[in-house]
Design a protein around this motif. Structure first.
Motif, PDB file in Angstrom:
ATOM      1  N   PHE A   1     -36.655  29.156 -24.822  1.00 23.42           N
ATOM      2  CA  PHE A   1     -36.650  30.046 -25.688  1.00 23.42           C
ATOM      3  C   PHE A   1     -35.791  29.168 -26.815  1.00 23.42           C
ATOM      4  CE2 PHE A   1     -37.517  32.466 -22.133  1.00 23.42           C
ATOM      5  CZ  PHE A   1     -38.119  33.484 -22.969  1.00 23.42           C
ATOM      6  N   ALA A   2     -35.655  29.775 -27.905  1.00 21.09           N
ATOM      7  CA  ALA A   2     -34.818  29.094 -29.209  1.00 21.09           C
ATOM      8  C   ALA A   2     -33.748  28.897 -28.994  1.00 21.09           C
ATOM      9  CB  ALA A   2     -35.090  30.281 -30.369  1.00 21.09           C
ATOM     10  N   HIS A   3     -32.927  29.475 -28.077  1.00 15.03           N
ATOM     11  CA  HIS A   3     -31.547  29.078 -27.694  1.00 15.03           C
ATOM     12  C   HIS A   3     -31.395  29.143 -26.164  1.00 15.03           C
ATOM     13  CE1 HIS A   3     -30.461  29.440 -31.902  1.00 15.03           C
ATOM     14  NE2 HIS A   3     -31.064  30.771 -31.904  1.00 15.03           N
ATOM     15  N   PRO A   4     -30.335  28.305 -25.648  1.00 14.26           N
ATOM     16  CA  PRO A   4     -29.841  28.387 -24.121  1.00 14.26           C
ATOM     17  C   PRO A   4     -29.908  30.019 -23.476  1.00 14.26           C
ATOM     18  CG  PRO A   4     -28.691  26.977 -25.225  1.00 14.26           C
ATOM     19  CD  PRO A   4     -29.200  27.521 -26.486  1.00 14.26           C
ATOM     20  N   VAL A   5     -30.586  30.151 -22.263  1.00 16.63           N
ATOM     21  CA  VAL A   5     -30.461  31.282 -21.689  1.00 16.63           C
ATOM     22  C   VAL A   5     -29.164  31.610 -21.063  1.00 16.63           C
ATOM     23  CG1 VAL A   5     -31.583  32.908 -20.090  1.00 16.63           C
ATOM     24  CG2 VAL A   5     -33.238  31.688 -21.663  1.00 16.63           C
ATOM     25  N   ALA A   6     -28.403  32.380 -21.317  1.00 22.63           N
ATOM     26  CA  ALA A   6     -27.115  32.785 -20.661  1.00 22.63           C
ATOM     27  C   ALA A   6     -27.163  33.674 -19.359  1.00 22.63           C
ATOM     28  CB  ALA A   6     -25.943  33.344 -21.380  1.00 22.63           C
ATOM     29  N   LEU A   7     -27.998  34.640 -19.565  1.00 24.13           N
ATOM     30  CA  LEU A   7     -28.070  35.841 -18.507  1.00 24.13           C
ATOM     31  C   LEU A   7     -29.559  36.087 -18.503  1.00 24.13           C
ATOM     32  CD1 LEU A   7     -26.719  37.888 -16.626  1.00 24.13           C
ATOM     33  CD2 LEU A   7     -26.516  39.371 -18.544  1.00 24.13           C
ATOM     34  N   ILE A   8     -30.100  36.417 -17.249  1.00 24.38           N
ATOM     35  CA  ILE A   8     -31.551  36.810 -17.031  1.00 24.38           C
ATOM     36  C   ILE A   8     -31.347  38.135 -16.054  1.00 24.38           C
ATOM     37  CG2 ILE A   8     -33.561  36.139 -15.939  1.00 24.38           C
ATOM     38  CD1 ILE A   8     -33.046  33.309 -16.068  1.00 24.38           C
ATOM     39  N   LEU A   9     -31.662  39.155 -16.718  1.00 18.90           N
ATOM     40  CA  LEU A   9     -31.714  40.489 -15.801  1.00 18.90           C
ATOM     41  C   LEU A   9     -33.063  40.672 -15.540  1.00 18.90           C
ATOM     42  CD1 LEU A   9     -29.604  42.506 -18.468  1.00 18.90           C
ATOM     43  CD2 LEU A   9     -28.810  41.122 -16.677  1.00 18.90           C
ATOM     44  N   VAL A  10     -33.169  40.955 -13.904  1.00 23.51           N
ATOM     45  CA  VAL A  10     -34.360  40.845 -13.155  1.00 23.51           C
ATOM     46  C   VAL A  10     -34.614  42.140 -12.585  1.00 23.51           C
ATOM     47  CG1 VAL A  10     -35.571  39.747 -11.413  1.00 23.51           C
ATOM     48  CG2 VAL A  10     -34.196  38.462 -12.767  1.00 23.51           C
ATOM     49  N   ASP A  11     -35.820  42.796 -12.884  1.00 24.80           N
ATOM     50  CA  ASP A  11     -36.133  44.116 -12.059  1.00 24.80           C
ATOM     51  C   ASP A  11     -35.986  43.842 -10.524  1.00 24.80           C
ATOM     52  OD1 ASP A  11     -37.331  46.393 -11.071  1.00 24.80           O
ATOM     53  OD2 ASP A  11     -38.272  46.672 -13.085  1.00 24.80           O
ATOM     54  N   ALA A  12     -35.710  44.603 -10.048  1.00 26.02           N
ATOM     55  CA  ALA A  12     -35.688  44.550  -8.295  1.00 26.02           C
ATOM     56  C   ALA A  12     -36.985  44.557  -7.867  1.00 26.02           C
ATOM     57  CB  ALA A  12     -34.678  45.827  -7.864  1.00 26.02           C
ATOM     58  N   GLN A  13     -37.845  45.281  -8.724  1.00 30.66           N
ATOM     59  CA  GLN A  13     -39.339  45.135  -8.040  1.00 30.66           C
ATOM     60  C   GLN A  13     -39.816  43.796  -7.998  1.00 30.66           C
ATOM     61  OE1 GLN A  13     -40.921  47.670  -6.804  1.00 30.66           O
ATOM     62  NE2 GLN A  13     -39.455  49.364  -7.359  1.00 30.66           N
ATOM     63  N   LEU A  14     -39.431  42.963  -8.904  1.00 32.16           N
ATOM     64  CA  LEU A  14     -39.615  41.397  -9.206  1.00 32.16           C
ATOM     65  C   LEU A  14     -38.814  40.469  -8.546  1.00 32.16           C
ATOM     66  CD1 LEU A  14     -40.200  41.855 -12.995  1.00 32.16           C
ATOM     67  CD2 LEU A  14     -41.926  41.889 -11.518  1.00 32.16           C
ATOM     68  N   MET A  15     -38.228  40.826  -7.285  1.00 35.75           N
ATOM     69  CA  MET A  15     -37.132  39.930  -6.707  1.00 35.75           C
ATOM     70  C   MET A  15     -37.917  39.088  -6.063  1.00 35.75           C
ATOM     71  SD  MET A  15     -33.874  40.609  -4.252  1.00 35.75           S
ATOM     72  CE  MET A  15     -33.046  39.133  -3.859  1.00 35.75           C
ATOM     73  N   LYS A  16     -39.124  39.181  -5.444  1.00 33.69           N
ATOM     74  CA  LYS A  16     -39.897  38.219  -4.613  1.00 33.69           C
ATOM     75  C   LYS A  16     -40.265  37.074  -5.385  1.00 33.69           C
ATOM     76  CE  LYS A  16     -43.849  37.779  -1.366  1.00 33.69           C
ATOM     77  NZ  LYS A  16     -44.816  38.574  -0.549  1.00 33.69           N
ATOM     78  N   ALA A  17     -40.960  37.473  -6.493  1.00 35.06           N
ATOM     79  CA  ALA A  17     -41.412  36.570  -7.632  1.00 35.06           C
ATOM     80  C   ALA A  17     -40.394  35.858  -8.174  1.00 35.06           C
ATOM     81  CB  ALA A  17     -42.279  37.314  -8.877  1.00 35.06           C
ATOM     82  N   VAL A  18     -39.184  36.278  -8.304  1.00 34.86           N
ATOM     83  CA  VAL A  18     -38.162  35.387  -8.777  1.00 34.86           C
ATOM     84  C   VAL A  18     -37.543  34.413  -7.793  1.00 34.86           C
ATOM     85  CG1 VAL A  18     -35.601  35.425  -9.311  1.00 34.86           C
ATOM     86  CG2 VAL A  18     -36.978  36.918 -10.384  1.00 34.86           C
ATOM     87  N   GLU A  19     -37.688  34.792  -6.318  1.00 34.77           N
ATOM     88  CA  GLU A  19     -37.317  33.852  -5.404  1.00 34.77           C
ATOM     89  C   GLU A  19     -38.398  32.757  -5.523  1.00 34.77           C
ATOM     90  OE1 GLU A  19     -34.742  33.498  -3.310  1.00 34.77           O
ATOM     91  OE2 GLU A  19     -33.776  35.228  -4.808  1.00 34.77           O
ATOM     92  N   GLU A  20     -39.718  33.137  -5.415  1.00 35.38           N
ATOM     93  CA  GLU A  20     -40.621  32.136  -5.634  1.00 35.38           C
ATOM     94  C   GLU A  20     -40.575  31.094  -6.873  1.00 35.38           C
ATOM     95  OE1 GLU A  20     -44.199  34.514  -5.580  1.00 35.38           O
ATOM     96  OE2 GLU A  20     -44.051  34.929  -3.253  1.00 35.38           O
ATOM     97  N   ALA A  21     -40.186  31.579  -7.820  1.00 37.39           N
ATOM     98  CA  ALA A  21     -39.998  30.791  -9.061  1.00 37.39           C
ATOM     99  C   ALA A  21     -38.615  30.391  -9.262  1.00 37.39           C
ATOM    100  CB  ALA A  21     -40.404  31.653 -10.332  1.00 37.39           C
ATOM    101  N   SER A  22     -37.811  30.302  -8.101  1.00 37.10           N
ATOM    102  CA  SER A  22     -36.209  29.941  -8.514  1.00 37.10           C
ATOM    103  C   SER A  22     -36.113  28.574  -8.948  1.00 37.10           C
ATOM    104  CB  SER A  22     -35.660  30.116  -6.994  1.00 37.10           C
ATOM    105  OG  SER A  22     -36.114  29.503  -5.999  1.00 37.10           O
ATOM    106  N   ALA A  23     -36.959  27.631  -8.490  1.00 37.58           N
ATOM    107  CA  ALA A  23     -36.657  26.407  -8.717  1.00 37.58           C
ATOM    108  C   ALA A  23     -37.031  26.135 -10.422  1.00 37.58           C
ATOM    109  CB  ALA A  23     -37.590  25.202  -7.926  1.00 37.58           C
TER     110      ALA A  23
END
Length: 256
Positions: free
Chosen positions: A71-93
């Motif tokens: 993004f244009a600036h560094p990301v400080a906080l990512i707010l993730v929908d609970a429904q997307l938690m599995k996808a977030v874990e898979e993309a953690s790296a």
């Protein structure tokens, strides 16, 4: 509901901030990124974020893979929908590599009936907190501020359910895994008074004069406060105080 953000002064970091004056906050721009399904977070709340944190760009994506980009600036906080938690874990790296400075928090619509269990959250490779959406606006923004300061937040109801399942003692001073419950009730009466004044943006010199203390004694009290709360600095400690203060006042509505 009053949406006017508080002004405060952080003497340790040399920062002065006011929600209506971006130039008054001497820190680089950051990004608050929301990865949410439709309807999880309203446009009203996104607008409230922009008003409260004018030094942050608020970006929104609907897929986790779209969050794994620059993004244009560094990301400080990512707010993730609970429904997307599995996808977030898979993309953690990929998320950690792309946004190494970011803290990720799970959005739960209702902490009475969370989609995810605290066990899943604590075991996550990327999630570092939970953001309930059924808070009053001021309390909700206080939790966001805490997370932007590097703090973690877990709803008491989720922690209590975890303690019950694992037969942990439940009380006003219950300690849960990893020291993630930092109980403000551990503060002494004097420490609470000083923290309340810090949360109103008062300087050490003013606090010392109010209680007829030396500035050195006030600094010692602040050191003890920060240590007891597990905070990183006075700004984070003040944010925790504001949250607990707001949380103790029932919201007239959980709707946004």
């Amino acid at each position: 509901m009053n949406m006017t953000p508080p002004a405060y002064k952080d003497e340790q970091d040399g920062l002065v901030a006011n929600g209506h004056d971006p130039e008054a906050r001497a820190e680089p721009r950051r990004v608050i990124l929301t990865a949410t399904t439709p309807g999880s977070i309203s446009e009203r709340l996104l607008h409230a974020l922009r008003l409260e944190f004018p030094w942050c760009d608020v970006e929104r994506v609907s897929r986790v893979d779209a969050a794994c980009t620059a993004f244009a600036h560094p990301v400080a906080l990512i707010l993730v929908d609970a429904q997307l938690m599995k996808a977030v874990e898979e993309a953690s790296a990929a998320l950690s590599r792309q946004h190494p400075q970011a803290i990720a928090a799970l959005i739960e619509v209702d902490d009475h009936k969370p989609v995810s269990s605290i066990n899943e959250v604590l075991a996550s490779r990327v999630i570092r907190g939970v953001l309930p959406m059924n808070l009053g606006l001021d309390a909700w923004l206080a939790v966001i501020r805490l997370m932007l300061c590097g703090g973690e937040y877990y709803p008491p109801r989720m922690l209590r359910a975890f303690a019950e399942r694992h037969s942990l003692p439940i009380g006003p001073r219950t300690r849960l895994p990893h020291g993630r419950e930092n109980d403000i009730t551990e503060l002494t009466a004097r420490e609470m008074q000083i923290l309340e004044m810090v949360s109103r943006g008062l300087q050490n010199k003013t606090i010392a004069a109010e209680f007829r203390l030396s500035e050195h004694t006030v600094k010692i009290h602040l050191h003890n406060i920060i240590s007891k709360l597990g905070a990183h600095n006075r700004t984070e400690a003040a944010a925790r105080f504001r949250y607990f203060q707001e949380r103790s006042v029932p919201s007239s509505s959980g709707e946004y």
